[in-house]
Design a protein around this motif. Structure first.
Motif, PDB file in Angstrom:
ATOM      1  N   GLN A 167       0.688  -1.254  -0.066  1.00 31.11           N
ATOM      2  CA  GLN A 167      -0.105  -0.076   0.204  1.00 31.11           C
ATOM      3  C   GLN A 167       0.942   1.270  -0.078  1.00 31.11           C
ATOM      4  OE1 GLN A 167       0.588  -2.264   2.405  1.00 31.11           O
ATOM      5  NE2 GLN A 167       0.009  -1.437   4.707  1.00 31.11           N
ATOM      6  N   TYR A 168       0.512   2.279  -0.733  1.00 36.39           N
ATOM      7  CA  TYR A 168       1.373   3.394  -0.859  1.00 36.39           C
ATOM      8  C   TYR A 168       1.239   4.390   0.144  1.00 36.39           C
ATOM      9  CZ  TYR A 168       3.619   2.307  -5.214  1.00 36.39           C
ATOM     10  OH  TYR A 168       4.424   1.826  -6.483  1.00 36.39           O
ATOM     11  N   ILE A 169       2.083   4.986   0.554  1.00 35.54           N
ATOM     12  CA  ILE A 169       2.196   6.296   1.577  1.00 35.54           C
ATOM     13  C   ILE A 169       2.735   7.352   0.783  1.00 35.54           C
ATOM     14  CG2 ILE A 169       3.137   7.207   3.783  1.00 35.54           C
ATOM     15  CD1 ILE A 169       3.431   3.886   4.469  1.00 35.54           C
ATOM     16  N   SER A 170       1.922   8.551   0.848  1.00 34.00           N
ATOM     17  CA  SER A 170       2.094   9.738   0.273  1.00 34.00           C
ATOM     18  C   SER A 170       2.592  10.742   1.375  1.00 34.00           C
ATOM     19  CB  SER A 170       0.846  10.189  -0.508  1.00 34.00           C
ATOM     20  OG  SER A 170       0.527   9.345  -1.596  1.00 34.00           O
ATOM     21  N   TRP A 171       3.785  10.635   1.927  1.00 35.04           N
ATOM     22  CA  TRP A 171       4.246  11.304   2.776  1.00 35.04           C
ATOM     23  C   TRP A 171       4.773  12.574   2.595  1.00 35.04           C
ATOM     24  CZ3 TRP A 171       9.549  12.816   2.581  1.00 35.04           C
ATOM     25  CH2 TRP A 171      10.114  12.395   1.518  1.00 35.04           C
ATOM     26  N   ILE A 172       5.106  13.537   3.578  1.00 32.78           N
ATOM     27  CA  ILE A 172       5.755  14.674   3.605  1.00 32.78           C
ATOM     28  C   ILE A 172       6.695  14.915   5.064  1.00 32.78           C
ATOM     29  CG2 ILE A 172       3.540  16.005   4.524  1.00 32.78           C
ATOM     30  CD1 ILE A 172       4.579  18.233   2.209  1.00 32.78           C
ATOM     31  N   HIS A 173       7.742  15.501   4.903  1.00 36.47           N
ATOM     32  CA  HIS A 173       8.496  15.994   5.944  1.00 36.47           C
ATOM     33  C   HIS A 173       7.600  17.056   6.779  1.00 36.47           C
ATOM     34  CE1 HIS A 173      11.719  17.654   8.567  1.00 36.47           C
ATOM     35  NE2 HIS A 173      12.508  16.468   8.308  1.00 36.47           N
ATOM     36  N   LEU A 174       7.689  17.024   7.995  1.00 35.18           N
ATOM     37  CA  LEU A 174       6.880  18.090   8.951  1.00 35.18           C
ATOM     38  C   LEU A 174       7.353  19.575   8.581  1.00 35.18           C
ATOM     39  CD1 LEU A 174       5.283  19.105  11.077  1.00 35.18           C
ATOM     40  CD2 LEU A 174       7.221  18.826  12.623  1.00 35.18           C
ATOM     41  N   ASP A 175       8.653  19.751   8.161  1.00 31.92           N
ATOM     42  CA  ASP A 175       9.055  20.972   7.875  1.00 31.92           C
ATOM     43  C   ASP A 175       8.807  21.472   6.542  1.00 31.92           C
ATOM     44  OD1 ASP A 175      10.240  21.131  10.358  1.00 31.92           O
ATOM     45  OD2 ASP A 175      12.355  21.637   9.694  1.00 31.92           O
ATOM     46  N   ASP A 176       8.790  20.619   5.499  1.00 31.70           N
ATOM     47  CA  ASP A 176       8.123  21.070   4.129  1.00 31.70           C
ATOM     48  C   ASP A 176       6.794  21.390   4.353  1.00 31.70           C
ATOM     49  OD1 ASP A 176      10.603  21.018   2.941  1.00 31.70           O
ATOM     50  OD2 ASP A 176      10.334  18.795   2.189  1.00 31.70           O
ATOM     51  N   ALA A 232       5.064  14.846  -0.638  1.00 33.83           N
ATOM     52  CA  ALA A 232       6.472  14.923  -1.119  1.00 33.83           C
ATOM     53  C   ALA A 232       6.134  14.391  -2.778  1.00 33.83           C
ATOM     54  CB  ALA A 232       7.214  14.257  -0.483  1.00 33.83           C
ATOM     55  N   PRO A 233       7.211  14.683  -3.344  1.00 29.03           N
ATOM     56  CA  PRO A 233       7.234  14.275  -4.995  1.00 29.03           C
ATOM     57  C   PRO A 233       6.852  12.599  -5.241  1.00 29.03           C
ATOM     58  CG  PRO A 233       8.783  16.130  -4.767  1.00 29.03           C
ATOM     59  CD  PRO A 233       8.449  15.473  -3.384  1.00 29.03           C
ATOM     60  N   THR A 234       7.422  11.937  -4.494  1.00 22.44           N
ATOM     61  CA  THR A 234       7.423  10.499  -4.565  1.00 22.44           C
ATOM     62  C   THR A 234       6.921   9.736  -3.550  1.00 22.44           C
ATOM     63  OG1 THR A 234       9.495  10.907  -5.866  1.00 22.44           O
ATOM     64  CG2 THR A 234       8.949   8.382  -5.565  1.00 22.44           C
ATOM     65  N   PRO A 235       5.480   9.097  -3.757  1.00 21.20           N
ATOM     66  CA  PRO A 235       5.001   8.232  -2.766  1.00 21.20           C
ATOM     67  C   PRO A 235       5.732   7.017  -2.551  1.00 21.20           C
ATOM     68  CG  PRO A 235       3.320   9.004  -4.381  1.00 21.20           C
ATOM     69  CD  PRO A 235       4.600   9.462  -4.904  1.00 21.20           C
ATOM     70  N   VAL A 236       5.590   6.286  -1.535  1.00 20.94           N
ATOM     71  CA  VAL A 236       6.382   4.801  -1.564  1.00 20.94           C
ATOM     72  C   VAL A 236       5.676   4.045  -0.764  1.00 20.94           C
ATOM     73  CG1 VAL A 236       8.797   6.179  -1.290  1.00 20.94           C
ATOM     74  CG2 VAL A 236       7.310   5.675   0.628  1.00 20.94           C
ATOM     75  N   THR A 237       5.831   2.693  -0.974  1.00 20.23           N
ATOM     76  CA  THR A 237       5.152   1.740  -0.431  1.00 20.23           C
ATOM     77  C   THR A 237       5.276   1.463   1.228  1.00 20.23           C
ATOM     78  OG1 THR A 237       6.724  -0.069  -0.769  1.00 20.23           O
ATOM     79  CG2 THR A 237       4.959   0.116  -2.441  1.00 20.23           C
ATOM     80  N   ASN A 238       4.568   1.074   2.009  1.00 17.91           N
ATOM     81  CA  ASN A 238       4.825   0.897   3.439  1.00 17.91           C
ATOM     82  C   ASN A 238       5.979  -0.118   3.536  1.00 17.91           C
ATOM     83  OD1 ASN A 238       4.244  -1.265   5.615  1.00 17.91           O
ATOM     84  ND2 ASN A 238       3.326   0.652   6.260  1.00 17.91           N
ATOM     85  N   GLU A 239       6.162  -1.067   2.624  1.00 17.82           N
ATOM     86  CA  GLU A 239       7.450  -1.829   2.872  1.00 17.82           C
ATOM     87  C   GLU A 239       8.670  -1.069   2.461  1.00 17.82           C
ATOM     88  OE1 GLU A 239       9.425  -5.894   0.898  1.00 17.82           O
ATOM     89  OE2 GLU A 239       7.063  -5.796   0.761  1.00 17.82           O
ATOM     90  N   THR A 240       8.737  -0.284   1.522  1.00 17.46           N
ATOM     91  CA  THR A 240       9.696   0.601   0.901  1.00 17.46           C
ATOM     92  C   THR A 240      10.248   1.565   2.353  1.00 17.46           C
ATOM     93  OG1 THR A 240       9.299   0.482  -1.201  1.00 17.46           O
ATOM     94  CG2 THR A 240      10.772   2.205  -0.407  1.00 17.46           C
ATOM     95  N   LEU A 241       8.966   2.138   2.892  1.00 17.49           N
ATOM     96  CA  LEU A 241       9.369   3.131   3.943  1.00 17.49           C
ATOM     97  C   LEU A 241       9.883   2.243   5.355  1.00 17.49           C
ATOM     98  CD1 LEU A 241       9.128   5.546   5.644  1.00 17.49           C
ATOM     99  CD2 LEU A 241       6.520   5.038   6.013  1.00 17.49           C
ATOM    100  N   THR A 242       9.429   1.196   5.436  1.00 16.70           N
ATOM    101  CA  THR A 242      10.048   0.386   6.751  1.00 16.70           C
ATOM    102  C   THR A 242      11.184  -0.077   6.470  1.00 16.70           C
ATOM    103  OG1 THR A 242       7.400  -0.441   6.887  1.00 16.70           O
ATOM    104  CG2 THR A 242       9.392  -1.736   8.040  1.00 16.70           C
ATOM    105  N   ARG A 243      11.791  -0.572   5.080  1.00 18.91           N
ATOM    106  CA  ARG A 243      13.075  -0.770   5.077  1.00 18.91           C
ATOM    107  C   ARG A 243      14.014   0.576   4.886  1.00 18.91           C
ATOM    108  NH1 ARG A 243      13.755  -5.886   3.323  1.00 18.91           N
ATOM    109  NH2 ARG A 243      12.050  -7.274   2.836  1.00 18.91           N
ATOM    110  N   ALA A 244      13.567   1.519   4.348  1.00 17.69           N
ATOM    111  CA  ALA A 244      14.335   2.893   4.335  1.00 17.69           C
ATOM    112  C   ALA A 244      14.629   3.146   5.991  1.00 17.69           C
ATOM    113  CB  ALA A 244      13.583   3.973   3.719  1.00 17.69           C
ATOM    114  N   ILE A 245      13.562   2.881   6.896  1.00 25.00           N
ATOM    115  CA  ILE A 245      13.977   3.295   8.345  1.00 25.00           C
ATOM    116  C   ILE A 245      14.948   2.482   8.872  1.00 25.00           C
ATOM    117  CG2 ILE A 245      12.720   3.235  10.621  1.00 25.00           C
ATOM    118  CD1 ILE A 245      10.133   3.940   9.239  1.00 25.00           C
ATOM    119  N   ALA A 246      14.859   0.966   8.398  1.00 29.06           N
ATOM    120  CA  ALA A 246      15.951   0.154   9.138  1.00 29.06           C
ATOM    121  C   ALA A 246      17.163   0.411   8.386  1.00 29.06           C
ATOM    122  CB  ALA A 246      15.346  -1.321   8.430  1.00 29.06           C
TER     123      ALA A 246
END
Length: 303
Positions: free
Chosen positions: A197-206, A228-242
């Motif tokens: 599932q895609y997460i359309s995210w944005i950094h708080l400061d932006d 932000a310009p590029t949504p990511v999947t939940n798995e991609t976000l979780t892997r990026a955090i790791a």
């Protein structure tokens, strides 16, 4: 001459950071709050939305209004009473502001109101969505549609009105990121549901900088997807955090049915996803992201 920005919902995660950045930009900030002194050293006017009361001086002294107030979407299970509170806290507060603006002589030049990508529905898969895409029909979509209609009452007064349909805000002060990062730190990080599932995210400061640019740039009008310009999947976000935390991911995904058992109807906020694009921000504004890249955003927040 110093401009005054009246902020509602100023004690929340977004409101506190936005207040700091507004002050750094030289604005005078005042708050509308239920309590007499919401944040030390910041002028606070009182209102009571349920009673329909607002201190008229808040409106009279403002040059701009940023409206963030509303009960937290994911703070509690969605009982019928909670659903009503989520809806009314948004629509009634906005209508009260519109009434105060209509009744009082004021100098308000712009109104920037919060909205949400929930407008498109809780789960829209990988279908690209822009500001002109059709709205959804589930609970969140109905709330956002009513919310934006209430903001139209401000626009009808001739005040330039901007609505920021906000995605998943990345900050360590609350919201999704601390809940995702903590199990990763403990070596128990997992993707949720399918993880696709895609997460359309944005950094708080932006996001806060978008609010400030929307105040000052008179070309901003109407609805913008604040993502932000590029949504990511939940798995991609979780892997990026790791990866940023240098921790392994070893457990299987948490199945959807487990999330639904835990959270009921509220589960859609984590099992569902949206692929929302920042088309108007990219095509029509001069806004420049500090954190367009997910890894950069996470390094700033997690390290």
């Amino acid at each position: 001459m110093t401009q005054t920005v009246l902020v509602t919902g100023g004690t929340g995660t977004i409101g506190r950071r936005l207040t700091q950045l507004l002050q750094q930009e030289g604005y005078q900030v005042s708050l509308l709050s239920r309590s007499a002194q919401a944040i030390p050293n910041i002028k606070t006017y009182q209102w009571d939305v349920k009673k329909g009361h607002i201190d008229p001086q808040a409106i009279i002294n403002a040059d701009h209004i940023i409206h963030l107030a509303g009960a937290g979407i994911a703070d509690e299970r969605w009982t019928d009473a909670r659903k009503e509170e989520i809806l009314n806290s948004r629509t009634q507060s906005t209508e009260l502001l519109a009434q105060a603006l209509a009744k009082n002589t004021h100098k308000v030049k712009s109104f920037v109101g919060s909205s949400a990508i929930g407008y498109y529905g809780g789960d829209t898969s990988d279908r690209p969505l822009t500001e002109t895409s059709e709205g959804g029909s589930d609970f969140l979509a109905q709330v956002v549609r009513a919310w934006e209609r209430s903001e139209d009452k401000v626009a009808a007064l001739g005040i330039r009105t901007v609505k920021l349909r906000t995605g998943v805000v990345l900050t360590m002060e609350g919201g999704a990121l601390p809940k995702l990062a903590q199990p990763v730190r403990l070596g128990a990080g997992v993707a949720i549901g399918t993880g696709q599932q895609y997460i359309s995210w944005i950094h708080l400061d932006d996001l806060c900088r978008m609010y400030i640019q929307a105040l000052t740039d008179e070309s901003w009008q109407g609805v913008y997807n604040a993502v932000a310009p590029t949504p990511v999947t939940n798995e991609t976000l979780t892997r990026a955090i790791a990866q940023v935390l240098n921790r392994p991911l070893i457990l299987p995904n948490v199945p959807n049915f487990v999330i639904k058992l835990m959270y009921g109807e509220l589960a859609i906020t984590v099992t569902g996803g949206n692929y929302v694009l920042n088309k108007r921000i990219a095509d029509e504004t001069s806004f420049k992201y500090q954190y367009a890249d997910l890894t950069n955003a996470l390094e700033d927040l997690l390290k």
